[in-house]
Design a protein around this motif. Structure first.
Motif, PDB file in Angstrom:
ATOM      1  N   LEU A 146       0.807  -1.212  -0.151  1.00 43.97           N
ATOM      2  CA  LEU A 146       0.036  -0.060   0.076  1.00 43.97           C
ATOM      3  C   LEU A 146       0.835   1.188   0.040  1.00 43.97           C
ATOM      4  N   ALA A 147       1.871   1.172   0.951  1.00 47.18           N
ATOM      5  CA  ALA A 147       2.760   2.452   0.919  1.00 47.18           C
ATOM      6  C   ALA A 147       3.319   2.703  -0.564  1.00 47.18           C
ATOM      7  N   ARG A 148       3.944   1.696  -1.051  1.00 47.34           N
ATOM      8  CA  ARG A 148       4.498   2.031  -2.196  1.00 47.34           C
ATOM      9  C   ARG A 148       3.684   2.297  -3.477  1.00 47.34           C
ATOM     10  N   ALA A 149       2.303   1.944  -3.203  1.00 51.12           N
ATOM     11  CA  ALA A 149       1.391   2.318  -4.292  1.00 51.12           C
ATOM     12  C   ALA A 149       0.799   3.757  -4.059  1.00 51.12           C
ATOM     13  N   HIS A 222     -10.854  11.883  -3.156  1.00 51.11           N
ATOM     14  CA  HIS A 222     -10.561  13.147  -3.068  1.00 51.11           C
ATOM     15  C   HIS A 222      -9.429  13.683  -2.005  1.00 51.11           C
ATOM     16  N   GLN A 223      -9.186  12.822  -1.068  1.00 49.33           N
ATOM     17  CA  GLN A 223      -8.207  12.871  -0.171  1.00 49.33           C
ATOM     18  C   GLN A 223      -6.843  12.674  -0.657  1.00 49.33           C
ATOM     19  N   MET A 224      -6.802  11.842  -1.571  1.00 50.19           N
ATOM     20  CA  MET A 224      -5.449  11.567  -2.540  1.00 50.19           C
ATOM     21  C   MET A 224      -5.152  12.667  -3.232  1.00 50.19           C
ATOM     22  N   THR A 225      -6.009  13.062  -4.043  1.00 47.86           N
ATOM     23  CA  THR A 225      -5.792  14.062  -5.027  1.00 47.86           C
ATOM     24  C   THR A 225      -6.012  15.551  -4.566  1.00 47.86           C
ATOM     25  N   GLY A 226      -6.673  15.785  -3.743  1.00 44.29           N
ATOM     26  CA  GLY A 226      -7.126  17.225  -3.174  1.00 44.29           C
ATOM     27  C   GLY A 226      -5.498  18.056  -2.719  1.00 44.29           C
ATOM     28  N   PRO A 227      -4.777  17.588  -1.893  1.00 37.79           N
ATOM     29  CA  PRO A 227      -3.812  18.220  -1.466  1.00 37.79           C
ATOM     30  C   PRO A 227      -2.697  18.542  -2.627  1.00 37.79           C
ATOM     31  N   LEU A 228      -2.547  17.570  -3.634  1.00 37.16           N
ATOM     32  CA  LEU A 228      -1.498  17.935  -4.685  1.00 37.16           C
ATOM     33  C   LEU A 228      -2.221  18.947  -5.815  1.00 37.16           C
ATOM     34  N   LEU A 229      -3.411  18.703  -5.967  1.00 37.38           N
ATOM     35  CA  LEU A 229      -4.306  19.537  -6.739  1.00 37.38           C
ATOM     36  C   LEU A 229      -4.147  21.051  -6.401  1.00 37.38           C
ATOM     37  N   HIS A 230      -4.296  21.421  -4.881  1.00 43.78           N
ATOM     38  CA  HIS A 230      -4.226  22.631  -4.406  1.00 43.78           C
ATOM     39  C   HIS A 230      -2.938  23.050  -4.437  1.00 43.78           C
ATOM     40  N   GLN A 251       9.433  16.840  -2.237  1.00 42.64           N
ATOM     41  CA  GLN A 251       8.995  16.995  -0.553  1.00 42.64           C
ATOM     42  C   GLN A 251       7.459  16.860  -0.339  1.00 42.64           C
ATOM     43  N   ALA A 252       6.679  17.581  -1.528  1.00 46.78           N
ATOM     44  CA  ALA A 252       5.343  17.609  -1.404  1.00 46.78           C
ATOM     45  C   ALA A 252       4.708  16.346  -1.529  1.00 46.78           C
ATOM     46  N   CYS A 253       5.078  15.558  -2.588  1.00 50.87           N
ATOM     47  CA  CYS A 253       4.592  14.401  -2.963  1.00 50.87           C
ATOM     48  C   CYS A 253       4.799  13.572  -1.539  1.00 50.87           C
ATOM     49  N   THR A 254       6.022  13.494  -1.099  1.00 54.42           N
ATOM     50  CA  THR A 254       6.398  12.729   0.010  1.00 54.42           C
ATOM     51  C   THR A 254       5.377  12.998   1.179  1.00 54.42           C
ATOM     52  N   VAL A 255       5.383  14.148   1.453  1.00 59.01           N
ATOM     53  CA  VAL A 255       4.434  14.714   2.806  1.00 59.01           C
ATOM     54  C   VAL A 255       2.731  14.180   2.507  1.00 59.01           C
ATOM     55  N   PHE A 256       2.488  14.466   1.339  1.00 58.00           N
ATOM     56  CA  PHE A 256       1.193  13.985   1.011  1.00 58.00           C
ATOM     57  C   PHE A 256       0.796  12.693   1.273  1.00 58.00           C
ATOM     58  N   ALA A 257       1.794  11.913   0.500  1.00 51.59           N
ATOM     59  CA  ALA A 257       1.649  10.474   0.646  1.00 51.59           C
ATOM     60  C   ALA A 257       1.733   9.927   2.014  1.00 51.59           C
ATOM     61  N   SER A 259       1.054  11.693   4.664  1.00 51.02           N
ATOM     62  CA  SER A 259      -0.089  12.283   5.358  1.00 51.02           C
ATOM     63  C   SER A 259      -1.380  11.231   5.185  1.00 51.02           C
ATOM     64  N   PHE A 260      -1.559  11.082   3.862  1.00 53.43           N
ATOM     65  CA  PHE A 260      -2.565  10.034   3.540  1.00 53.43           C
ATOM     66  C   PHE A 260      -2.546   8.633   4.289  1.00 53.43           C
ATOM     67  N   LEU A 261      -1.388   8.071   4.218  1.00 54.73           N
ATOM     68  CA  LEU A 261      -1.085   6.845   4.967  1.00 54.73           C
ATOM     69  C   LEU A 261      -1.482   6.951   6.342  1.00 54.73           C
ATOM     70  N   ARG A 262      -1.243   8.059   7.055  1.00 52.98           N
ATOM     71  CA  ARG A 262      -1.269   8.019   8.580  1.00 52.98           C
ATOM     72  C   ARG A 262      -2.610   8.255   8.876  1.00 52.98           C
ATOM     73  N   SER A 263      -3.382   8.876   7.720  1.00 52.58           N
ATOM     74  CA  SER A 263      -4.927   9.202   8.034  1.00 52.58           C
ATOM     75  C   SER A 263      -5.688   7.962   7.739  1.00 52.58           C
ATOM     76  N   PHE A 264      -5.504   7.046   6.908  1.00 56.22           N
ATOM     77  CA  PHE A 264      -6.342   6.096   6.435  1.00 56.22           C
ATOM     78  C   PHE A 264      -5.710   4.505   6.301  1.00 56.22           C
TER      79      PHE A 264
END
Length: 269
Positions: A146-149, A222-230, A251-257, A259-264
């Motif tokens: 999952l994390a790699r995906a 939405h949670q996956m695409t929203g941060p990077l779109l913004h 850095q943005a991609c790593t942080v967003f990924a 964050s998503f993993l920690r949340s879901f």
């Protein structure tokens, strides 16, 4: 081989193109991209990504080795590339058959013969430049990790936003401004199931496997695409705000990924 290939085109791709042409008995310029990809042992989407979405660089690299790639690319190839450039620069409103014919150096009649109409040309452009195939590859290569995906998902999405021609940013910008635009509606009808259907199936599988929390997959998307779109919507303005330090894309991609993993992601995955 003599000469130097384009920086984006490695010698193995040039050799694969020449072998495919010899095997099919065609000029290199007339060999379908999928046949060259097969000869190179890679997927069609991977080949297009390495070529920057257009085969002009490959033909130039073949020519630099002393091999004539042949005449003009087929009308279909020229029209798809011309249409992508028009959408990138002018939005969907710029995609008229007359404009495409002028850029592709062909007749409007030949476009009707090749595609049948504007909608079919639009579909071909979406199929060429949408991130759907790249996302499927990133998920498949993760092989259940999952994390790699998720990290692969963000890398593909970032590449989609930054590579030329900028099809996806142009479509998003127009969809925000003209949500009922005929071209936007047609794009949603055609591209939506291809892009979001695959994501929906993958996320539902991760939920069923106990790796993701059981939320509606539309919210997970939405949670996956929203941060990077913004991030991409804000960055052109943020770069001009005094004293504001913007994170770089990696850095943005790593942080967003993360964050998503920690949340879901469920504990233990």
């Amino acid at each position: 081989m003599t000469g130097a290939t384009d920086a984006a085109v490695t010698p193995d791709l040039v050799e694969a193109a020449v072998r495919a042409a010899e095997r099919l008995g065609k000029d290199v310029a007339d060999v379908p991209v999928v046949a060259i990809a097969r000869e190179a042992g890679i997927s069609r989407s991977t080949l297009l990504r390495r070529l920057g979405g257009t085969r002009h660089a490959l033909d130039d690299a073949v020519r630099a080795t002393g091999v004539d790639p042949g005449g003009q690319s087929p009308v279909r190839e020229r029209a798809i590339e011309a249409g992508a450039v028009l959408i990138s620069g002018q939005g969907l409103a710029g995609l008229t058959l007359e404009a495409v014919a002028a850029v592709a150096q062909c007749s409007v009649h030949s476009l009707y013969v090749t595609f049948g109409g504007r909608d079919e040309l639009l579909h071909a452009i979406f199929d060429r430049y949408s991130p759907a195939l790249d996302l499927e590859e990133a998920i498949a290569e993760a092989d259940g990790d999952l994390a790699r995906a998720v990290h692969g998902f963000y890398r593909v999405l970032a590449a989609t936003f930054t590579r030329e021609p900028r099809i996806v940013p142009a479509i998003i910008a127009q969809s925000l401004a003209l949500q009922t635009d005929e071209g936007i509606v047609e794009m949603a009808r055609y591209l939506g199931p291809r892009l979001f259907g695959g994501l929906d199936g993958w996320l539902r599988g991760e939920v069923d496997a106990g790796r993701l929390r059981d939320f509606p997959t539309s919210l997970l998307i939405h949670q996956m695409t929203g941060p990077l779109l913004h991030y991409f919507l804000f960055r052109p303005v943020g770069e001009h705000i005094p004293g504001l330090r913007l994170a770089d894309l990696d850095q943005a991609c790593t942080v967003f990924a993360e964050s998503f993993l920690r949340s879901f992601a469920l504990p233990g995955d």
